[in-house]
Design a protein around this motif. Structure first.
Motif, mmCIF file in Angstrom:
data_model
loop_
_atom_site.group_PDB
_atom_site.id
_atom_site.type_symbol
_atom_site.label_atom_id
_atom_site.label_comp_id
_atom_site.label_asym_id
_atom_site.label_seq_id
_atom_site.Cartn_x
_atom_site.Cartn_y
_atom_site.Cartn_z
ATOM 1 N N ARG A 11 -45.547 -17.006 -3.761
ATOM 2 C CA ARG A 11 -46.003 -18.397 -3.611
ATOM 3 C C ARG A 11 -45.433 -19.276 -4.719
ATOM 4 N NH1 ARG A 11 -52.345 -18.095 -3.924
ATOM 5 N NH2 ARG A 11 -51.935 -16.276 -2.619
ATOM 6 N N ALA B 24 -52.236 -31.576 4.808
ATOM 7 C CA ALA B 24 -51.360 -30.645 4.097
ATOM 8 C C ALA B 24 -50.323 -30.052 5.044
ATOM 9 C CB ALA B 24 -52.185 -29.534 3.465
ATOM 10 N N ARG C 57 -50.419 -21.956 3.308
ATOM 11 C CA ARG C 57 -51.602 -21.472 2.594
ATOM 12 C C ARG C 57 -52.682 -22.544 2.530
ATOM 13 N NH1 ARG C 57 -47.242 -20.301 -0.291
ATOM 14 N NH2 ARG C 57 -46.557 -18.127 -0.419
ATOM 15 N N GLU C 58 -52.293 -23.762 2.163
ATOM 16 C CA GLU C 58 -53.292 -24.830 2.051
ATOM 17 C C GLU C 58 -53.873 -25.173 3.406
ATOM 18 O OE1 GLU C 58 -53.856 -29.223 -0.055
ATOM 19 O OE2 GLU C 58 -51.870 -28.288 0.033
ATOM 20 N N ARG C 59 -53.049 -25.142 4.433
ATOM 21 C CA ARG C 59 -53.562 -25.387 5.785
ATOM 22 C C ARG C 59 -54.596 -24.336 6.173
ATOM 23 N NH1 ARG C 59 -48.089 -26.888 9.317
ATOM 24 N NH2 ARG C 59 -48.350 -29.177 9.239
ATOM 25 N N GLN D 155 -56.416 -22.457 4.226
ATOM 26 C CA GLN D 155 -57.614 -22.545 3.400
ATOM 27 C C GLN D 155 -58.473 -23.753 3.758
ATOM 28 O OE1 GLN D 155 -55.536 -22.475 -0.311
ATOM 29 N NE2 GLN D 155 -55.729 -20.264 -0.571
ATOM 30 N N ARG D 156 -57.853 -24.921 3.907
ATOM 31 C CA ARG D 156 -58.627 -26.142 4.153
ATOM 32 C C ARG D 156 -59.103 -26.255 5.595
ATOM 33 N NH1 ARG D 156 -55.263 -31.071 1.919
ATOM 34 N NH2 ARG D 156 -57.001 -32.132 2.914
#
Length: 500
Positions: free
Chosen positions: A199, A416, A420-422, A424-425
C-alpha cells in the motif's frame, strides 16, 4: 463433500505472508545493501539537545551555529520530550507570532517518531516517508543517543524520493523524462526488495507518476497557445485510484472549455496536444491503452457538458457490457488543470448513482460474470499448462476487489477512488462487520504483493500479473486461497444487496 475453507488468517499472518513473499524475491534479486545495516552506523556525534525550558532564541542560535536542521528537547530527567526543526520555524514561530523568549517546549513537535540504533536504515527511510518527517531520533531506554536525517540516507544512496522528485522537476526534454521514469522504476524495485508494504509502495509509485505526468503536461502545454485554466487532465483506472504497479498502461482523459469557439475546432486543438502527451508517456514506459482510453482520443476529449451527459447516459441506460467497459471512468481523479470541474462532475455522478438502483444492479450483474477462481471444494482453480498452473492475479484477483469496491462506493456516495478507502468507508456505511472489511483489505494487499513481486522478475515480459501457483509454498497457497475466499464473500454480499 465440499471442503471447508481454511481458517481466516489473522492480521499478523497476512503481514507475515507478505514479508515472506518479498523476502524470497529479495534473496534472489540482490545481496545485502547499505540499507540493510543498523542505524547505529550513521551516528557520528552525540545529538544536540536542549531542555524544554530553553528559549526559542537559544535553539535558533544553536541550530545556526552548528549548521543543523533540528534540536532535540529533553525533560528534567534527560529523556526525549520533543523535537524542534527548521520547518517548525515558519509555522510555529513566524506565522504564529511567537516571541523568541518563549520556552522551546511551547513550540516543539510531539510526540516524536523514534527508532533505536539497532533498527535498519530502510526502516528509518520508510518511517520518514510514512510520517512525512526528515529527522528521526535514535533512543535507548527513552534517552536519545543520536539522530538520522534524510540527508544521511541520501548520502548512502543517491536514489531517494526527493532525488527522484528533483529529477522530474528538472525534466524538459523527452530523454530527460525517460530518465526520470527509469528512476521511478528503479526506486520502486529497491523499496520492494527492502520490504516496504504494497500500500505504501503503490502510493509512492502513483505519486511519482503523477509528478512526472504533471511536469510533462506543463512542459508540452507551454509549447502551445492553449490556456492551462481551460482544461482538466483526468487520471483513470489504477492511476485514478492511486494504485499503480510497475506494469501499468495509460488510462486518462481530458475535459476542455472551448472558450466561445466552435466545439469541434477547439477539440481538434486539444486532441493534438493530448496525443503528444500520450506519445511522450508511451516513450517513458507507460504503454498506450489498448482500449483507446486516452486523452488523445476523441471519445475521451470532451467538454464538461459532454462528460456530464455521457455519465448520465451510462447511469440511466447503459447495458451491463457497456458499463463494464466504462467502469474505469468512475475512478476519475483530476491530475492537472481545473480540479473544481472534476469535483463537481464527481458529485453529480455520485448523486445519480445513489438514486439509480437499475444502474447498481446492472453494474453488479456485469461484475458477477467474472467468477472467483475457486473450485467447488475450495481449492484454487488455475489454468493447467504442463507442470504449470497459471493464475492472473490482476484479472482473477485484485480487479474483482476493485470492481466490488467501486460498486459499494457508488451505491453509498463515497467520493474516494482508492480501493482500500472505498472498502473501508462504503462497507462501514453498509454496516458490514469490521472483520469482513479487514479481510477484504488484507486480501487486496496480499494480491498486490504477489503482483509486484511477479513484475520484478526478469521473465515477467508480456504476462506481468501471471503467477505459477505450483511455485508458491504452503503458506503462500493458503493465503492465496484465503484472499480468493474473501473476494467470494464480497461478491455474495453484492449479490444479496443489489440483485434481490
Amino acid at each position: 463433500m465440499q471442503r471447508d475453507a481454511d481458517p481466516t488468517p489473522t492480521a499478523d499472518e497476512w503481514r507475515a505472508a507478505q514479508r515472506q513473499v518479498q523476502a524470497e524475491w529479495a534473496a534472489h534479486s540482490a545481496g545485502p545493501t547499505p540499507w540493510d545495516g543498523p542505524l547505529g552506523q550513521l551516528i557520528q556525534r552525540a545529538p544536540v539537545a536542549l531542555p524544554g525550558t530553553a528559549a526559542l532564541r537559544e535553539a535558533l542560535q544553536t541550530m545556526s551555529a552548528q549548521r543543523i536542521g533540528s534540536v532535540l528537547v529533553l525533560d528534567d530527567a534527560g529523556r526525549l520530550q520533543g523535537i524542534f526543526t527548521r520547518h517548525d520555524v515558519l509555522d510555529r514561530v513566524v506565522l504564529a507570532g511567537r516571541s523568541l523568549q518563549e520556552p522551546l517546549a511551547a513550540v516543539m513537535s510531539q510526540p516524536v517518531q523514534t527508532l533505536t540504533p539497532d533498527d535498519t536504515v530502510y526502516e528509518a527511510a520508510a518511517l520518514m516517508a510514512r510520517a512525512r518527517i526528515r529527522h528521526v531520533p535514535l533512543v535507548r531506554d527513552g534517552v536519545p543517543v543520536g539522530i538520522v536525517s534524510e540527508r544521511d540516507l541520501f548520502a548512502l544512496q543517491r536514489l531517494s524520493v526527493r532525488h527522484v522528485g528533483e529529477t522530474i522537476a528538472a525534466a524538459s526534454t523527452l530523454p530527460q523524462f525517460q530518465h526520470a521514469a527509469a528512476e521511478i522504476r528503479a526506486y520502486a524495485r529497491h523499496w520492494m526488495a527492502q520490504g516496504v508494504q504494497p500500500r505504501t509502495l503503490t502510493a509512492l509509485i502513483a505519486r511519482l507518476n503523477d509528478q512526472l505526468t504533471q511536469r510533462l503536461i506543463d512542459v508540452t502545454l507551454a509549447d502551445t497557445d492553449l490556456p492551462a485554466d481551460a482544461m482538466a487532465w483526468l487520471a483513470l483506472g489504477s492511476e485514478g485510484r492511486g494504485e499503480q504497479t510497475l506494469a501499468t498502461d495509460q488510462d486518462n482523459a481530458l475535459v476542455f472549455d472551448p472558450l466561445g469557439q466552435d466545439v469541434e475546432s477547439a477539440r481538434a486543438r486539444w486532441l493534438a496536444w493530448a496525443r503528444r502527451v500520450n506519445e511522450w508517456l508511451d516513450a517513458c514506459g507507460y504503454p498506450l491503452c489498448k482500449g483507446g482510453i486516452m486523452a488523445g482520443q476523441a471519445p475521451c476529449c470532451l467538454t464538461v457538458q459532454e462528460w456530464a451527459a455521457r455519465f448520465a447516459r451510462w447511469i440511466d441506460g447503459g447495458s451491463p457490457k457497456e458499463l463494464l467497459q466504462a467502469s474505469v471512468f468512475f475512478d476519475l481523479r483530476a491530475l492537472a488543470g481545473r480540479c473544481d470541474w472534476v469535483e463537481a462532475l464527481r458529485a453529480d455522478v455520485l448523486a445519480r448513482t445513489q438514486a439509480a438502483p437499475r444502474f447498481l444492479r446492472q453494474l453488479t450483474q456485469a461484475h458477477l460474470e467474472h467468477a472467483v477462481p475457486l473450485t467447488w471444494w475450495g481449492g484454487i482453480r488455475a489454468r493447467r499448462d504442463g507442470a504449470h498452473r497459471w493464475l492472473d492475479v490482476k484479472l482473477q484477483g485484485t480487479a474483482l476487489l476493485v470492481e466490488g469496491a467501486r460498486i459499494l462506493a457508488l451505491a453509498h456516495g463515497v467520493a474516494a477512488t482508492g480501493t482500500r478507502e472505498r472498502l473501508q468507508r462504503a462497507a462501514a456505511a453498509a454496516r458490514v462487520p469490521q472483520a469482513e472489511i479487514d479481510a477484504w483489505v488484507a486480501a487486496f494487499d496480499y494480491l498486490q504483493t504477489l503482483r509486484l513481486v511477479r513484475q520484478l522478475q526478469p521473465d515477467a515480459g508480456s504476462e506481468p500479473n501471471r503467477i505459477d501457483v505450483t511455485r508458491l509454498n504452503a503458506l503462500e497457497q493458503r493465503m492465496l486461497r484465503a484472499a480468493l475466499h474473501a473476494i467470494r464473500g464480497l461478491q455474495q454480499r453484492l449479490q444479496l444487496d443489489y440483485l434481490r
